[in-house]
Structures are given as structure tokens and as C-alpha cells.
Design an enzyme around this catalytic site. Sequence first.
Site, short mmCIF file in Angstrom:
data_model
loop_
_atom_site.label_atom_id
_atom_site.label_comp_id
_atom_site.label_asym_id
_atom_site.label_seq_id
_atom_site.Cartn_x
_atom_site.Cartn_y
_atom_site.Cartn_z
CD GLN A 75 -3.64 17.54 17.82
OE1 GLN A 75 -3.56 18.15 16.78
NE2 GLN A 75 -3.26 18.05 18.96
CG PHE A 76 -5.84 10.79 20.81
CD1 PHE A 76 -6.25 10.87 22.13
CD2 PHE A 76 -4.47 10.66 20.55
CE1 PHE A 76 -5.34 10.81 23.17
CE2 PHE A 76 -3.56 10.59 21.58
CZ PHE A 76 -3.99 10.68 22.89
CB THR A 77 -5.09 15.64 22.11
OG1 THR A 77 -4.57 16.36 21.00
CG2 THR A 77 -4.11 14.58 22.57
#
Length: 149
Positions: free
Chosen positions: A78-80
Amino acid sequence: MRAVVQRVKRANVTVDNKVIGEINHGILLLLGVEGNDDAKDLEYMCDKVPNLRIFEDENGKMNKSLLDVGGSLLIISQFTLLGDARKGRRPSFTEAAQPDKAIPMYTKFISSMKEKNIFTQEGEFGADMQVELVNDGPVTILLDSKKGF
């Protein structure tokens, strides 16, 4: 690296209406790789996550780790988690690692957990995933390898 650790009764991840990863009692881990992460950051997370004492002992105290309870692990990239929303209203993701760096670190983390004999399932890097979970407690812990919080 940043992570959201959630103690769960069960969790699963779906891509294109197909369940690709599913666990019962254990940890749902949302994992984000930062652009300047290195082997030291990976080592920190590989040690911290399975040894984090967030499971209850016989006295009801959070005193046992995933390894102690024989729990499972569902890992979702999850890059967010690296989003910076301090300015304006739209988060900036410039601190997130590009896939050519993030994918190897993500897969090394998964390999490390499997080497520790943890039943490990995973999402699909870069896919549009739907994640379902039953948070146990609820218990949710934030981790940052650079100890930013």
C-alpha cells in the site's frame, strides 16, 4: 518502510472478484515502501512485525507475538501509507518508492515471513484490491522503520 498492523480474527483480499489471499487469527499488514528505504529498514520491519506483542496471554495482557500464538499474516502492499496530506487537500505520494524498488522489498519481506514458518498470504502488488477484515480488539498499530512516529 511504513506499516499498519491490525490484529484480526480473519481477513481476505480480493482481485477481480476472486479471493487471492485469506487468513484466520493473525495480522493484516498494510506495507508501504519509501523511496529511500534500504536493507536496514527491511530488516527492522522483518524483525518488528512477527515479534510485536499484540496478542493476549492467559492474563488478558498483550504479551504474545504472532510467532508465540502461531498466527497467520496477510500482507498488502500500500503505497498510500507514504501519502503526505499536510499541504492542500490532495495527498502527495512523492515519498513512495517506485515499483522497481518497492516490489523487491515487498517480496523480500514476504520471503522473510515464510522463512520464519509463518503462514503468509499476500495481495497483488499494484492491483485494485478489496480487503475485508474483522479487527480483533480492535488492535491497530502504526510502524515506521525510520521511527517517524
